[in-house]
Design a protein around this motif. Sequence first.
Motif, PDB file in Angstrom:
ATOM      1  N   GLU A 146     -20.791 -62.927 -46.974  1.00  0.00           N
ATOM      2  CA  GLU A 146     -21.985 -63.967 -46.848  1.00  0.00           C
ATOM      3  C   GLU A 146     -22.575 -64.014 -47.926  1.00  0.00           C
ATOM      4  O   GLU A 146     -23.202 -62.998 -48.582  1.00  0.00           O
ATOM      5  CB  GLU A 146     -22.764 -63.016 -45.689  1.00  0.00           C
ATOM      6  N   THR A 147     -22.656 -65.142 -48.850  1.00  0.00           N
ATOM      7  CA  THR A 147     -23.386 -65.491 -49.812  1.00  0.00           C
ATOM      8  C   THR A 147     -23.807 -66.726 -49.993  1.00  0.00           C
ATOM      9  O   THR A 147     -23.117 -67.777 -49.347  1.00  0.00           O
ATOM     10  CB  THR A 147     -22.194 -65.209 -51.160  1.00  0.00           C
ATOM     11  N   THR A 148     -24.836 -67.019 -50.845  1.00  0.00           N
ATOM     12  CA  THR A 148     -25.158 -68.321 -51.115  1.00  0.00           C
ATOM     13  C   THR A 148     -25.044 -68.791 -52.635  1.00  0.00           C
ATOM     14  O   THR A 148     -25.430 -69.840 -53.141  1.00  0.00           O
ATOM     15  CB  THR A 148     -26.964 -68.258 -51.152  1.00  0.00           C
ATOM     16  N   ILE A 188     -35.226 -64.714 -50.525  1.00  0.00           N
ATOM     17  CA  ILE A 188     -33.960 -64.902 -49.568  1.00  0.00           C
ATOM     18  C   ILE A 188     -33.923 -65.938 -48.580  1.00  0.00           C
ATOM     19  O   ILE A 188     -34.846 -66.231 -47.767  1.00  0.00           O
ATOM     20  CB  ILE A 188     -33.675 -63.551 -48.626  1.00  0.00           C
ATOM     21  N   ILE A 234     -30.052 -68.449 -45.454  1.00  0.00           N
ATOM     22  CA  ILE A 234     -29.217 -67.177 -44.581  1.00  0.00           C
ATOM     23  C   ILE A 234     -30.244 -66.425 -43.696  1.00  0.00           C
ATOM     24  O   ILE A 234     -31.236 -66.331 -44.389  1.00  0.00           O
ATOM     25  CB  ILE A 234     -28.475 -66.230 -45.793  1.00  0.00           C
ATOM     26  N   ILE A 273     -27.488 -60.956 -44.314  1.00  0.00           N
ATOM     27  CA  ILE A 273     -27.322 -60.902 -45.880  1.00  0.00           C
ATOM     28  C   ILE A 273     -26.390 -59.641 -46.024  1.00  0.00           C
ATOM     29  O   ILE A 273     -25.776 -59.679 -47.274  1.00  0.00           O
ATOM     30  CB  ILE A 273     -28.600 -60.718 -46.585  1.00  0.00           C
ATOM     31  N   TRP A 274     -26.146 -58.714 -45.172  1.00  0.00           N
ATOM     32  CA  TRP A 274     -25.385 -57.655 -45.318  1.00  0.00           C
ATOM     33  C   TRP A 274     -24.115 -57.822 -44.896  1.00  0.00           C
ATOM     34  O   TRP A 274     -23.148 -56.772 -45.152  1.00  0.00           O
ATOM     35  CB  TRP A 274     -26.098 -56.310 -44.310  1.00  0.00           C
ATOM     36  N   ASN A 288     -27.845 -58.684 -57.793  1.00  0.00           N
ATOM     37  CA  ASN A 288     -28.499 -59.868 -56.713  1.00  0.00           C
ATOM     38  C   ASN A 288     -29.508 -60.403 -57.342  1.00  0.00           C
ATOM     39  O   ASN A 288     -29.782 -61.796 -57.241  1.00  0.00           O
ATOM     40  CB  ASN A 288     -28.946 -58.956 -55.541  1.00  0.00           C
ATOM     41  N   SER A 344     -30.184 -64.403 -58.275  1.00  0.00           N
ATOM     42  CA  SER A 344     -31.170 -65.469 -57.538  1.00  0.00           C
ATOM     43  C   SER A 344     -31.777 -66.093 -58.821  1.00  0.00           C
ATOM     44  O   SER A 344     -32.248 -67.434 -58.635  1.00  0.00           O
ATOM     45  CB  SER A 344     -32.205 -64.639 -56.766  1.00  0.00           C
ATOM     46  N   GLU A 356     -37.602 -61.394 -47.061  1.00  0.00           N
ATOM     47  CA  GLU A 356     -37.253 -62.684 -47.878  1.00  0.00           C
ATOM     48  C   GLU A 356     -38.159 -62.870 -49.025  1.00  0.00           C
ATOM     49  O   GLU A 356     -37.567 -63.165 -49.926  1.00  0.00           O
ATOM     50  CB  GLU A 356     -37.491 -63.878 -46.820  1.00  0.00           C
TER      51      GLU A 356
END
Lengths: 220, 695
Positions: free
Chosen positions: B648-650, B635, B638, B643-644, B598, B602, B677
Amino acid sequence: MTLPLELGGRTVSSVSIFDDQEDVRQSYQETVTDSGLKPILEPGPLPDDPESVAALMLRADAAIWDHHLRVKSYSSKNGAEWVAECTRANWPALLCTKWEGAAPDEIRRYRRFIPVLLNPSDLSPDSLRTGLAICCDELAGRVRPTRRGWRTLVRVEDASEGMVYVILPSWNANEVVALPLRDLPTDLRPLATEGRRFHTKVNLGAETQSELFFFDWEPE
Amino acid sequence: MCPGRPAKMQARFRFTPDILRRLGEELNPSLDQGILELVKNAYDADAHECRIELRGTDQPGGSVRVADDGFGMTAEDIIGGWLVLGRSTKSALRPTPLGRLPSGSKGLGRLAALRLGRTATLLSRPSAESAVEYVLTIDWDAFEGVSLVDDVPLTIVGRPRPKGAASGTDILLADLRTCILPGDVKRLSRALVLLADPFVQDPSSFQPILSAPEYADAEAFVQHRYFGDAEFHLTAVLDEAGRAHATVTDWQGATLFKALHSDLTAARHGAHYRCPRATFDLWAFILNRNSFASRASTLAEVKLWLQAFGGVHLYLNGLRVSPYGGPANDWMEMNLRRAQIAEERPSTNNSIGRLAVSDAQAALLQKTDRSGFVEGEAFHELKAFATDALEWMGKRRLELADQRRSKARVEAPRQTERSRHLVEKAIESAPKRKREELKGAFDSYNRSRDREVDALRREVQLYRTLSTAGITAATFAHESSGNPIKVITLSARTIERRGKIALRAEYASLLARPVESILASVASLAVLGSATLSLIDHSKRRVGRVDVYAVIQGILTTFQPFLAGREVSVETELAAGNPYLRSSHAAIEAILTNLLNNSLASFERVQPHTRRILIRTTITAHVLRLSVLDNGPGIAGIALDDIWLPGETTRPNGTGLGLTIVRDTVRDIGGEVSAREHGELGGAEFTIELPLLGV
């Protein structure tokens, strides 16, 4: 120019190379040549009958084996099994494979008869000559302390999915060693449950669990 | 040698009175176990009934009476049996006239019970001598002032028996040294109620009765017999030759599954069981309102009953052996197995069972302190028989559940269609002015539901695809990374060697850097292959002790080439100690690997000058707090709660499963996970709390 190895009455001047891939055999060839030995490439397929296997072992003074030989139709056996056979036939052989990729379960049952296991990334002319010297020493009865077997207690921590997880208190009471259930004698397999203890011989001088091997399990 | 002394002198072992305490109450400290030994003596004497009375035992000085209607003891029986301690079980395996195999008592538990009071009085009326009764009183204080046990003579008084007095044995433990607490009485009553196989309703069988309200409650409880409400009843039978067979019936008695010996013993290659013959019965309940809707008893009643008596009890020659099936005793590891494979597995909370063993050869030996059997081959084989039967039943139930699911999958769309028609029909019959409104609302509902079903289908397909990718990577690991990497490595090293020889000093300026680049890149490639295979190593999925720091170190070592390649530095601030917990290596690895992935992902969105990840741990009481922080963009885009969620993903082409896996894995271990975040380093911060076993 060849620089044969003179090892306690045995001369090693040529090395057979066994790998199911031609380009890999050729890569090994360069290393063997640079070590002062003559490479003999074995294109396969490898025989199964004892006579042909015996003839194979006469083609060079020693051998270097890859492990994954059954992916194509190169061989019906994997390299670990071949090296064990070579050792029992008094033919110096070392196994060259990545340990993780080979799956420790596949190799451990033969490990007692594999004097040297080299990672391909560690193979060099020096390590090859040293490895062959170790093989020849072991065939002459000069077994290194890390490869000497001792009778010891083994405690079963768990058994699941065809694997047995054991502790060797004399080796490391905090590390669990995994072995396939099929590596135990048939009559002991049903008894390999949590908490059971057995006696067997293990090379307690091994530095890592990948080097451990088990033999002479004692019946109940 | 002294002149005048004989050449040989007779000697024998002698015991100080201390040995009575050591063999008695020190070796058998549990009050209920001691009294149970006296009750078992009554069973061995073919008693039909054995009454236990507690008088004034809520304070020291009370008394306990154990009286039975068995065949009693003659003076010779008392001298040669009852007063002899430590006799081996094997010498006493002849069945009684009623066919009972003696419980194999060495007498040490009896000794402990007899020493509960300052005096113990034995009154025995033997059936072999109908006119006589024998009385023996033991004053334990008399042993305090002597050097040897032999110094205290015991006198058995024979006297005429009162007319009409039946045969039997009556033991009175008077002037108790301590009180008997309510908890002891409850434990004793539970043990008595279960002692003589209450699973079999036989009015002629042995009946221990305790005069205490708790006993009446416990007895009533076990008499309720909710066996008929069990969803499944497993019966497995093991014969003298070590061959087994089994059946499972449903609550209506219909046979669901049958197994031969080969079906039960596939994992042990058909080997026979080397233990005495036995029968294993297990009643497994499904404790939900639906399954009890059509039963006579209520869910609450059955739950309470199972709480009191659930688990698998072990009966040897008709008598229960402690501690098997006792409170919190999961000797068959049903709860552990259920934790590993939750579906269709019994636990001690939702099942009750009985393993009845007939052991005429004394293959099973009880430990001297009555804490169970000596765990030799016979015991292990017996346990294997029962667990193999459970395992087989679990698999058959799973098959049944799978069939139900397949059926439901086929039926569900049909059911949906039928429901849709019904609603549409109902809308058509509604008043005209309401019809359009209802139609619009129903259409909107249908569209939302269709989207939800689509999302679920895509998620399932994604899991399947990822699994296939993993399987494929493992299958082709040899070709995809093994061989090419070997060729490149060996060839690059050959170039290095020969280049140094041929070019000497010029090698460094001409070839050194490109050869090093090749070798470094190949090292990274090699890690991908081994990292992938390493994640699916089966030994990592084994549940046991996991040293958290070892897992962290392992991952960082494995990922090092990737991290170096991406110019990411990972720092660790680990609390002192060596925290460990009960889980699997794979679970902890999954948590950390996904969090690292993750962070790495990022950094692709924003390019900080230096890329940092920090792994920090603190330990409080028995909780490990593990934080993973980075200096990425944090974060954004979203909602934090979202996020969990799976999917769901960016990230373009992201699976949206990494954090779902983290959350689900943490919860399975009994932990908690949270996120910020923007944490301490400016980027995302994830904190996990995990329960520890130790540090």
